[in-house]
Design a protein around this motif. Structure first.
Motif, PDB file in Angstrom:
ATOM      1  N   TYR A  76      -3.105  -7.961   8.182  1.00 40.10           N
ATOM      2  CA  TYR A  76      -2.550  -7.881   6.828  1.00 40.10           C
ATOM      3  C   TYR A  76      -1.020  -7.935   6.864  1.00 40.10           C
ATOM      4  CZ  TYR A  76      -1.233  -5.923   2.319  1.00 40.10           C
ATOM      5  OH  TYR A  76      -0.671  -5.721   1.088  1.00 40.10           O
ATOM      6  N   TYR A 103      -1.306  -2.811  -1.996  1.00 43.12           N
ATOM      7  CA  TYR A 103      -1.599  -2.841  -0.559  1.00 43.12           C
ATOM      8  C   TYR A 103      -3.121  -2.901  -0.412  1.00 43.12           C
ATOM      9  CZ  TYR A 103      -0.833  -2.045   4.430  1.00 43.12           C
ATOM     10  OH  TYR A 103      -0.784  -2.201   5.793  1.00 43.12           O
ATOM     11  N   PHE A 104      -3.628  -4.049   0.026  1.00 42.13           N
ATOM     12  CA  PHE A 104      -5.070  -4.231   0.182  1.00 42.13           C
ATOM     13  C   PHE A 104      -5.547  -3.637   1.508  1.00 42.13           C
ATOM     14  CE2 PHE A 104      -4.351  -7.933  -2.732  1.00 42.13           C
ATOM     15  CZ  PHE A 104      -5.201  -7.527  -3.737  1.00 42.13           C
ATOM     16  N   VAL A 105      -6.667  -2.946   1.438  1.00 43.74           N
ATOM     17  CA  VAL A 105      -7.296  -2.349   2.614  1.00 43.74           C
ATOM     18  C   VAL A 105      -8.787  -2.695   2.589  1.00 43.74           C
ATOM     19  CG1 VAL A 105      -5.585  -0.517   2.934  1.00 43.74           C
ATOM     20  CG2 VAL A 105      -7.487  -0.154   1.347  1.00 43.74           C
ATOM     21  N   ASN A 106      -9.556  -2.008   3.423  1.00 49.64           N
ATOM     22  CA  ASN A 106     -10.975  -2.357   3.571  1.00 49.64           C
ATOM     23  C   ASN A 106     -11.922  -1.536   2.706  1.00 49.64           C
ATOM     24  OD1 ASN A 106     -10.858  -4.268   6.004  1.00 49.64           O
ATOM     25  ND2 ASN A 106      -9.675  -2.528   6.711  1.00 49.64           N
ATOM     26  N   GLU A 110      -9.959   4.143   3.182  1.00 47.22           N
ATOM     27  CA  GLU A 110      -8.690   3.682   3.735  1.00 47.22           C
ATOM     28  C   GLU A 110      -7.599   3.661   2.675  1.00 47.22           C
ATOM     29  OE1 GLU A 110      -6.510   0.097   6.195  1.00 47.22           O
ATOM     30  OE2 GLU A 110      -8.637  -0.142   5.718  1.00 47.22           O
ATOM     31  N   ALA A 111      -7.961   3.406   1.427  1.00 53.37           N
ATOM     32  CA  ALA A 111      -6.971   3.506   0.349  1.00 53.37           C
ATOM     33  C   ALA A 111      -6.439   4.928   0.243  1.00 53.37           C
ATOM     34  CB  ALA A 111      -7.600   3.062  -0.975  1.00 53.37           C
ATOM     35  N   ILE A 256     -13.662  -4.228  -0.058  1.00 54.19           N
ATOM     36  CA  ILE A 256     -12.217  -4.261  -0.226  1.00 54.19           C
ATOM     37  C   ILE A 256     -11.789  -2.999  -0.957  1.00 54.19           C
ATOM     38  CG2 ILE A 256     -12.304  -5.517  -2.431  1.00 54.19           C
ATOM     39  CD1 ILE A 256      -9.768  -7.032  -1.509  1.00 54.19           C
ATOM     40  N   ALA A 258      -7.805  -0.844  -2.292  1.00 49.09           N
ATOM     41  CA  ALA A 258      -6.359  -1.012  -2.442  1.00 49.09           C
ATOM     42  C   ALA A 258      -5.735   0.295  -2.897  1.00 49.09           C
ATOM     43  CB  ALA A 258      -6.035  -2.117  -3.449  1.00 49.09           C
ATOM     44  N   THR A 279      -3.519  -2.626   8.891  1.00 42.25           N
ATOM     45  CA  THR A 279      -4.937  -2.917   8.744  1.00 42.25           C
ATOM     46  C   THR A 279      -5.182  -4.351   9.170  1.00 42.25           C
ATOM     47  OG1 THR A 279      -6.791  -3.075   7.188  1.00 42.25           O
ATOM     48  CG2 THR A 279      -4.601  -3.423   6.274  1.00 42.25           C
ATOM     49  N   GLY A 282      -7.738  -5.795   6.103  1.00 45.28           N
ATOM     50  CA  GLY A 282      -7.374  -5.518   4.718  1.00 45.28           C
ATOM     51  C   GLY A 282      -6.925  -6.784   4.007  1.00 45.28           C
TER      52      GLY A 282
END
Length: 395
Positions: A76, A103-106, A110-111, A256, A258, A279, A282
Motif C-alpha cells: 500500500y 487509509y485503506f486496510v484489509n 486493522e482499521a 477491505i 479503512a 499494510t 490494504g
C-alpha cells in the motif's frame, strides 16, 4: 468419501464448538442456497457486510473488469492504482470536508489498529478511552479496547493506558482529560445488542473531546453505508468524528477496511518515522473496484431512502409476548428475549424454515435483525411470520 463438513471440522480452525455448519453453494440478493437447493434469507447480511445483497451484478462486473487488468502490484502507498484512487475520491465526496484522507486496510480490526496508532502519534499522548461492552475487532490492539473482560482475560497483557466508560453516561465524559489521546466509540454499539446513543450525549462527547484536545474515533464498521437510515450513522447526531472507521459493507462482499481522517492528521504517519502504518494488501485493487461499485449502487439506487420504512415494518410486525424490546435504528436492530436458550431455539427454528438469524457477542439474549438493505416489504412480512411462529414454540 470424506465430506466437506468433515473436512471443515478436521482441517479448518474453529472459532467455537458449535458452528452453524450451513454448507452454501451460491448466494444472490438476500438469499443463500445450499447444495440441495434450499433457500435461506440472510437476515444478518453476513454480519453487516452485504448491504446491497450478495453478488450484486454491478459489483461482479467491476471485479471482472479489474481482474482483466491487474491484481496485487506492491505494498500500500507506493503505486498510483486507479481503483484505489477513484474509490478514495468517491468516499471523500460523500463525507464531511474534514474527513478527506483515506487509509485503506484489509479489515475492520486493522482499521482500529491504524486509528489507535494515528491518535497516539498525532497527539503525543498514550491514554485511550473506550466503552464497556464495546467491540472493535479481535487483534491485540483492538482487543485492548474491547469492553468485555470475558473475551480478553486469557490474552493479557494487552495495551496499557486503556480505561472504559459507560456508553450513554454523560457523567463519565469527565474521564476524558488533557492526557487522553483518543476516545474510540461505536456510533451505535453493535455487539452489545444494538445500543443507540442519545443525541445530547454524542454532542457532549464531541464537545468534551474538543475541549481536551483528544481525537474522537467513531467506529462505523457495522453501522455505515445506509444501515441506520443515513449513509453514515454519525449524521444522525450532527457531529463529525476526527477519525472514522469503516469496513464490512465497504467492499460489497470483498475484504477491505479503512480509517479516514483529515490530511493534516493522517500526514503524521508519513514521516518521523516513515511508514507509520504498513499494510501489504490494504487497498487491494479488486476490493477497491468492488467497493466503488458497491457505493455507487447505494447512492444511485437510493437504498438509504427506504431504510426507515423497512424498519417501521419490522417494528409493526414483530409484536409478541416473548419480545421484550426491539432496539436500534434503521436495519440495525436487536430483538430482546429473556434468555440465551430462547435465542438459540428461535435461531434453530428459523433456520429450519429458511431464515438465517443470530445473536450478539456481548448480548446473547437478543437476536440480530440486519438484512440487506434491498430486502422487500414482502420478504420482511415472510421472515416476520417465521420469527413469530418460532416464538410461539417457546416454553
Amino acid at each position: 468419501m470424506i465430506s466437506n463438513k468433515q473436512l471443515f471440522l478436521l482441517n479448518t480452525a474453529q472459532t467455537s464448538t458449535t458452528p452453524k455448519m450451513l454448507e452454501i453453494e451460491r448466494a444472490e440478493g438476500i438469499y443463500l442456497y445450499d447444495f440441495n437447493g434450499k433457500a435461506y434469507i440472510d437476515l444478518v447480511s453476513g454480519f453487516a457486510v452485504s448491504n446491497i445483497g450478495h453478488r450484486h451484478p454491478r459489483v461482479l462486473e467491476a471485479i471482472q473488469a479489474q481482474l482483466n487488468k491487474y491484481l496485487h502490484l506492491t505494498v500500500y502507498g507506493e503505486y498510483v492504482q486507479t481503483p484505489m484512487v477513484k474509490f478514495a475520491e468517491k468516499l471523500v465526496s460523500v463525507l464531511p470536508s474534514s474527513l478527506n484522507n483515506v487509509y485503506f486496510v484489509n479489515s475492520g480490526a486493522e482499521a482500529t489498529e491504524g486509528a489507535l496508532k494515528l491518535a497516539k502519534r498525532y497527539t503525543g499522548r498514550t491514554k485511550i478511552i473506550s466503552c464497556k461492552n464495546a467491540y472493535h475487532g479481535s487483534t491485540h490492539g483492538a482487543l485492548s479496547v474491547m469492553g468485555n473482560e470475558e473475551f480478553k482475560q486469557k490474552y493479557r497483557p494487552l495495551l496499557p493506558d486503556i480505561s472504559f466508560i459507560n456508553f450513554n453516561n454523560e457523567a463519565d465524559l469527565k474521564q476524558i482529560t488533557e492526557e487522553t489521546a483518543c476516545v474510540i466509540m461505536e456510533t451505535l454499539q453493535g455487539e452489545a445488542g444494538i445500543r443507540v446513543a442519545d443525541l445530547a450525549y454524542m454532542q457532549k462527547l464531541r464537545q468534551r473531546c474538543d475541549e481536551m484536545g483528544a481525537l474522537l474515533i467513531l467506529d462505523e464498521i457495522q453501522a455505515a453505508f445506509g444501515r441506520t437510515g443515513k449513509l453514515f450513522a454519525f449524521e444522525h447526531y450532527g457531529i463529525v468524528p476526527d477519525v472514522l472507521l469503516v469496513a464490512k459493507a465497504l467492499g460489497g462482499g470483498m475484504p477491505i477496511g479503512a480509517f479516514i481522517a483529515d490530511k493534516k492528521v493522517m500526514s503524521v504517519l508519513a514521516e518521523n518515522p516513515i511508514l507509520g502504518h504498513i499494510t501489504t494488501f490494504g487497498g487491494h485493487p479488486v476490493s477497491c473496484a468492488a467497493g466503488l461499485a458497491n457505493l455507487e449502487v447505494i447512492l444511485e439506487e437510493q437504498l438509504v431512502a427506504t431504510v426507515f420504512e423497512k424498519e417501521a415494518l419490522f417494528r409493526e410486525l414483530l409484536v409478541h409476548p416473548k419480545i421484550k424490546e426491539i432496539r436500534g435504528m434503521g436495519l440495525m436492530l436487536g430483538m430482546q428475549l429473556d434468555s440465551f436458550q430462547q435465542v438459540e431455539k428461535v435461531s434453530q427454528l428459523c433456520g429450519h424454515e429458511g431464515v438465517v438469524i443470530d445473536w450478539f457477542l456481548h448480548c446473547e439474549t437478543a437476536m440480530r435483525i440486519a438484512p440487506p438493505l434491498v430486502i422487500t416489504a414482502a420478504e420482511i412480512r415472510k421472515v416476520c411470520i417465521i420469527i413469530l411462529e418460532a416464538l410461539d414454540q417457546l416454553d
